[in-house]
Scaffold this active site. Sequence first.
Site, PDB file in Angstrom:
ATOM      1  N   ARG A 145      54.842  70.493  30.828  1.00 20.18           N
ATOM      2  CA  ARG A 145      54.806  69.058  31.128  1.00 20.18           C
ATOM      3  C   ARG A 145      56.208  68.488  31.339  1.00 20.18           C
ATOM      4  NH1 ARG A 145      49.392  67.220  28.984  1.00 20.18           N
ATOM      5  NH2 ARG A 145      49.981  65.059  29.253  1.00 20.18           N
ATOM      6  N   TYR A 148      57.581  66.508  34.416  1.00 19.28           N
ATOM      7  CA  TYR A 148      57.173  65.096  34.502  1.00 19.28           C
ATOM      8  C   TYR A 148      57.844  64.281  33.395  1.00 19.28           C
ATOM      9  CZ  TYR A 148      53.854  61.135  34.832  1.00 19.28           C
ATOM     10  OH  TYR A 148      53.272  59.902  34.972  1.00 19.28           O
ATOM     11  N   GLU A 150      60.431  64.916  31.286  1.00 12.00           N
ATOM     12  CA  GLU A 150      61.891  64.836  31.347  1.00 12.00           C
ATOM     13  C   GLU A 150      62.327  64.168  32.649  1.00 12.00           C
ATOM     14  OE1 GLU A 150      63.817  65.223  28.937  1.00 12.00           O
ATOM     15  OE2 GLU A 150      62.779  66.523  27.536  1.00 12.00           O
ATOM     16  N   SER A 192      38.383  60.443  35.618  1.00 13.05           N
ATOM     17  CA  SER A 192      37.737  60.819  36.877  1.00 13.05           C
ATOM     18  C   SER A 192      36.983  62.141  36.727  1.00 13.05           C
ATOM     19  CB  SER A 192      38.752  60.876  38.013  1.00 13.05           C
ATOM     20  OG  SER A 192      39.932  61.514  37.603  1.00 13.05           O
ATOM     21  N   GLY A 208      40.104  71.515  24.328  1.00 10.59           N
ATOM     22  CA  GLY A 208      40.288  71.500  22.876  1.00 10.59           C
ATOM     23  C   GLY A 208      39.030  70.965  22.202  1.00 10.59           C
ATOM     24  N   GLY A 210      38.483  67.864  21.341  1.00 12.18           N
ATOM     25  CA  GLY A 210      38.185  66.481  21.732  1.00 12.18           C
ATOM     26  C   GLY A 210      38.641  65.449  20.719  1.00 12.18           C
ATOM     27  N   GLN A 212      41.818  64.713  20.171  1.00 13.24           N
ATOM     28  CA  GLN A 212      43.041  64.047  20.648  1.00 13.24           C
ATOM     29  C   GLN A 212      42.672  62.652  21.179  1.00 13.24           C
ATOM     30  OE1 GLN A 212      41.397  66.501  22.211  1.00 13.24           O
ATOM     31  NE2 GLN A 212      42.024  66.840  24.312  1.00 13.24           N
ATOM     32  N   ASP A 275      49.753  69.366  24.993  1.00 19.29           N
ATOM     33  CA  ASP A 275      48.884  68.191  25.187  1.00 19.29           C
ATOM     34  C   ASP A 275      49.082  67.248  23.990  1.00 19.29           C
ATOM     35  OD1 ASP A 275      46.070  67.944  27.020  1.00 19.29           O
ATOM     36  OD2 ASP A 275      46.162  66.693  25.228  1.00 19.29           O
ATOM     37  N   PRO A 276      49.530  66.000  24.219  1.00 17.82           N
ATOM     38  CA  PRO A 276      49.778  65.103  23.073  1.00 17.82           C
ATOM     39  C   PRO A 276      48.520  64.889  22.223  1.00 17.82           C
ATOM     40  CG  PRO A 276      50.804  64.226  25.050  1.00 17.82           C
ATOM     41  CD  PRO A 276      49.941  65.384  25.490  1.00 17.82           C
TER      42      PRO A 276
HETATM   43  P1  NAD Z   1      48.811  58.891  42.126  1.00 12.23           P
HETATM   44  O1  NAD Z   1      49.066  60.366  42.119  1.00 12.23           O
HETATM   45  O2  NAD Z   1      47.486  58.412  42.601  1.00 12.23           O
HETATM   46  O3  NAD Z   1      49.935  58.134  42.952  1.00 12.23           O
HETATM   47  C1  NAD Z   1      51.202  58.646  43.217  1.00 12.23           C
HETATM   48  C2  NAD Z   1      51.493  58.405  44.695  1.00 12.23           C
HETATM   49  O4  NAD Z   1      52.827  58.833  44.981  1.00 12.23           O
HETATM   50  C3  NAD Z   1      50.571  59.203  45.614  1.00 12.23           C
HETATM   51  O5  NAD Z   1      50.112  58.371  46.655  1.00 12.23           O
HETATM   52  C4  NAD Z   1      51.467  60.318  46.154  1.00 12.23           C
HETATM   53  O6  NAD Z   1      51.048  60.783  47.421  1.00 12.23           O
HETATM   54  C5  NAD Z   1      52.805  59.626  46.169  1.00 12.23           C
HETATM   55  N1  NAD Z   1      53.952  60.531  46.073  1.00 12.23           N
HETATM   56  C6  NAD Z   1      54.139  61.560  45.191  1.00 12.23           C
HETATM   57  N2  NAD Z   1      55.344  62.111  45.395  1.00 12.23           N
HETATM   58  C7  NAD Z   1      55.942  61.434  46.422  1.00 12.23           C
HETATM   59  C8  NAD Z   1      57.182  61.539  47.096  1.00 12.23           C
HETATM   60  N3  NAD Z   1      58.066  62.471  46.742  1.00 12.23           N
HETATM   61  N4  NAD Z   1      57.452  60.678  48.098  1.00 12.23           N
HETATM   62  C9  NAD Z   1      56.559  59.725  48.471  1.00 12.23           C
HETATM   63  N5  NAD Z   1      55.361  59.580  47.871  1.00 12.23           N
HETATM   64  C10 NAD Z   1      55.056  60.423  46.860  1.00 12.23           C
HETATM   65  O7  NAD Z   1      49.079  58.402  40.638  1.00 12.23           O
HETATM   66  P2  NAD Z   1      48.993  56.950  39.976  1.00 12.23           P
HETATM   67  O8  NAD Z   1      48.154  57.073  38.792  1.00 12.23           O
HETATM   68  O9  NAD Z   1      48.702  55.916  40.989  1.00 12.23           O
HETATM   69  O10 NAD Z   1      50.505  56.794  39.453  1.00 12.23           O
HETATM   70  C11 NAD Z   1      51.454  55.955  40.096  1.00 12.23           C
HETATM   71  C12 NAD Z   1      52.729  55.941  39.288  1.00 12.23           C
HETATM   72  O11 NAD Z   1      52.467  55.438  37.987  1.00 12.23           O
HETATM   73  C13 NAD Z   1      53.367  57.324  39.097  1.00 12.23           C
HETATM   74  O12 NAD Z   1      54.756  57.207  39.176  1.00 12.23           O
HETATM   75  C14 NAD Z   1      52.956  57.706  37.693  1.00 12.23           C
HETATM   76  O13 NAD Z   1      53.896  58.575  37.106  1.00 12.23           O
HETATM   77  C15 NAD Z   1      52.915  56.350  37.006  1.00 12.23           C
HETATM   78  N6  NAD Z   1      52.030  56.369  35.852  1.00 12.23           N
HETATM   79  C16 NAD Z   1      50.672  56.402  36.025  1.00 12.23           C
HETATM   80  C17 NAD Z   1      49.845  56.460  34.901  1.00 12.23           C
HETATM   81  C18 NAD Z   1      48.342  56.489  35.015  1.00 12.23           C
HETATM   82  O14 NAD Z   1      47.669  56.658  33.998  1.00 12.23           O
HETATM   83  N7  NAD Z   1      47.736  56.312  36.176  1.00 12.23           N
HETATM   84  C19 NAD Z   1      50.405  56.490  33.626  1.00 12.23           C
HETATM   85  C20 NAD Z   1      51.791  56.485  33.508  1.00 12.23           C
HETATM   86  C21 NAD Z   1      52.593  56.404  34.622  1.00 12.23           C
HETATM   87  N1  UDP Z   2      41.143  66.295  29.293  1.00 14.73           N
HETATM   88  C1  UDP Z   2      39.889  66.842  29.056  1.00 14.73           C
HETATM   89  N2  UDP Z   2      39.131  67.201  30.121  1.00 14.73           N
HETATM   90  C2  UDP Z   2      39.539  67.013  31.407  1.00 14.73           C
HETATM   91  C3  UDP Z   2      40.806  66.443  31.639  1.00 14.73           C
HETATM   92  C4  UDP Z   2      41.597  66.106  30.546  1.00 14.73           C
HETATM   93  O1  UDP Z   2      39.477  67.014  27.909  1.00 14.73           O
HETATM   94  O2  UDP Z   2      38.769  67.343  32.324  1.00 14.73           O
HETATM   95  C5  UDP Z   2      41.950  65.867  28.135  1.00 14.73           C
HETATM   96  C6  UDP Z   2      43.410  66.331  28.166  1.00 14.73           C
HETATM   97  O3  UDP Z   2      43.543  67.590  27.542  1.00 14.73           O
HETATM   98  C7  UDP Z   2      44.108  65.218  27.411  1.00 14.73           C
HETATM   99  C8  UDP Z   2      43.294  63.963  27.738  1.00 14.73           C
HETATM  100  O4  UDP Z   2      42.032  64.440  28.189  1.00 14.73           O
HETATM  101  O5  UDP Z   2      44.042  65.448  26.020  1.00 14.73           O
HETATM  102  C9  UDP Z   2      43.933  63.106  28.823  1.00 14.73           C
HETATM  103  O6  UDP Z   2      44.231  63.949  29.908  1.00 14.73           O
HETATM  104  P1  UDP Z   2      44.788  63.397  31.304  1.00 14.73           P
HETATM  105  O7  UDP Z   2      45.082  64.603  32.142  1.00 14.73           O
HETATM  106  O8  UDP Z   2      43.865  62.385  31.849  1.00 14.73           O
HETATM  107  O9  UDP Z   2      46.117  62.614  30.949  1.00 14.73           O
HETATM  108  P2  UDP Z   2      47.352  62.864  29.962  1.00 14.73           P
HETATM  109  O10 UDP Z   2      47.174  64.142  29.191  1.00 14.73           O
HETATM  110  O11 UDP Z   2      48.505  62.917  30.877  1.00 14.73           O
HETATM  111  O12 UDP Z   2      47.317  61.690  29.078  1.00 14.73           O
END
Ligand code: NAD
Ligand code: UDP
Length: 316
Positions: A145, A148, A150, A192, A208, A210, A212, A275-276
């Site tokens: 991980r 992402y 770091e 999703s 795991g 579940g 977490q 996995d946190p």
């Molecule tokens: P997402 O994957 O749907 O959106 C990311 C978008 O960035 C995509 O459209 C992808 O095509 C585009 N992209 C990726 N690398 C690129 C690059 N090098 N140049 C141009 N476009 C690029 O994810 P999201 O959930 O919509 O996340 C959006 C932002 O929010 C991300 O930076 C993510 O790290 C941050 N974020 C999201 C969540 C969450 O739970 N959804 C949580 C924490 C942080």
């Molecule tokens: N997870 C799960 N089944 C899945 C996808 C994720 O049990 O099909 C778990 C995963 O191991 C984590 C939590 O759900 O503990 C959230 O995962 P996600 O990938 O959505 O986000 P993140 O781990 O980055 O918070």
Amino acid sequence: MSKTVLITGGAGFIGSHLCAALLAKGDRVFCVDNLFTGSKKNIEGLLSDKNFKFLEHDIINPLFLEDAKLDQIYNLACPASPVHYQFNAIRTIKANTIGVINMLGLAKKHNARILQASTSEIYGDPLEHPQRESYRGNVNTIGPRACYDEGKRVAETLFFDYHRKHGLEIRVARIFNTYGPKMAADDGRVVSNFIVQALKNEPLEIYGDGSQTRSFCFVSDLVSALVKLMEAEDFTGPVNLGNPGEFTVKELADKVLASAGSKSKIVHKPLPADDPTKRRPDITLAKQKLGWEPKIKLDEGLQKTIEYFKKEVNRI
Ligand code: NAD
Ligand code: UDP
């Protein structure tokens, strides 16, 4: 007053909602995306708007936009799902280092305010619970991980160094797990995955045991927080943005099954490395500084998301 705004990652899940929200408030929006995890389908309803322009571009390469004067940049370009950010870990690091430097340079050139989509992942597997902004985190620098976690940590560092060195106006949002319509069906994140599995009456795969926990924020709440943060004066953040309701992954699975009226069984798969074990935002700072807190409870947000995926699943 209407502004000219660039949204990187604007064709992604959160980015496409943000593009729509800013257009609705009268802004002119440039959406930049390399379409790695995002798609044109997410923004198809916006393409005919004269205030909207889509540019297929990877932020790892410099971007100049000589013909416009940008007021604001939201930097969201980075794959967010563990499956996708680990697919090409080095590209993920490049997006969060070279890409971020490119966007900070663009902001400097345009004298624009720039917001970074940072993440709860910068806290790693947290030893403080709930997580406050002052917590410095527990991240494995060499794990799967880390590209992402770091990457997002150094992106925050770059933002603050540009702020100190060049007086750039920065905003740093630490986003916690966000879900809702327009997540990609094959995105790999838990909400999703579970909804698609439930609607297809396939087994829900819990990684795991579940136990977490995560805290899930509906996308409309998150987008309103991002806009408030961008508009706030004299406040750089970092600020936690998320819903403090905390659920185990097993509780989430049960809620999805009940809301979808699904007959799917639950199966268990191995827990991915690092996995946190728990995650919940302390949002005191967001309440104080932005007057914001989420409105949509998990049950309501899941129902809206399931309605969206019912149409999607018929298409797959
Ligand atoms: P997402 O994957 O749907 O959106 C990311 C978008 O960035 C995509 O459209 C992808 O095509 C585009 N992209 C990726 N690398 C690129 C690059 N090098 N140049 C141009 N476009 C690029 O994810 P999201 O959930 O919509 O996340 C959006 C932002 O929010 C991300 O930076 C993510 O790290 C941050 N974020 C999201 C969540 C969450 O739970 N959804 C949580 C924490 C942080
Ligand atoms: N997870 C799960 N089944 C899945 C996808 C994720 O049990 O099909 C778990 C995963 O191991 C984590 C939590 O759900 O503990 C959230 O995962 P996600 O990938 O959505 O986000 P993140 O781990 O980055 O918070």
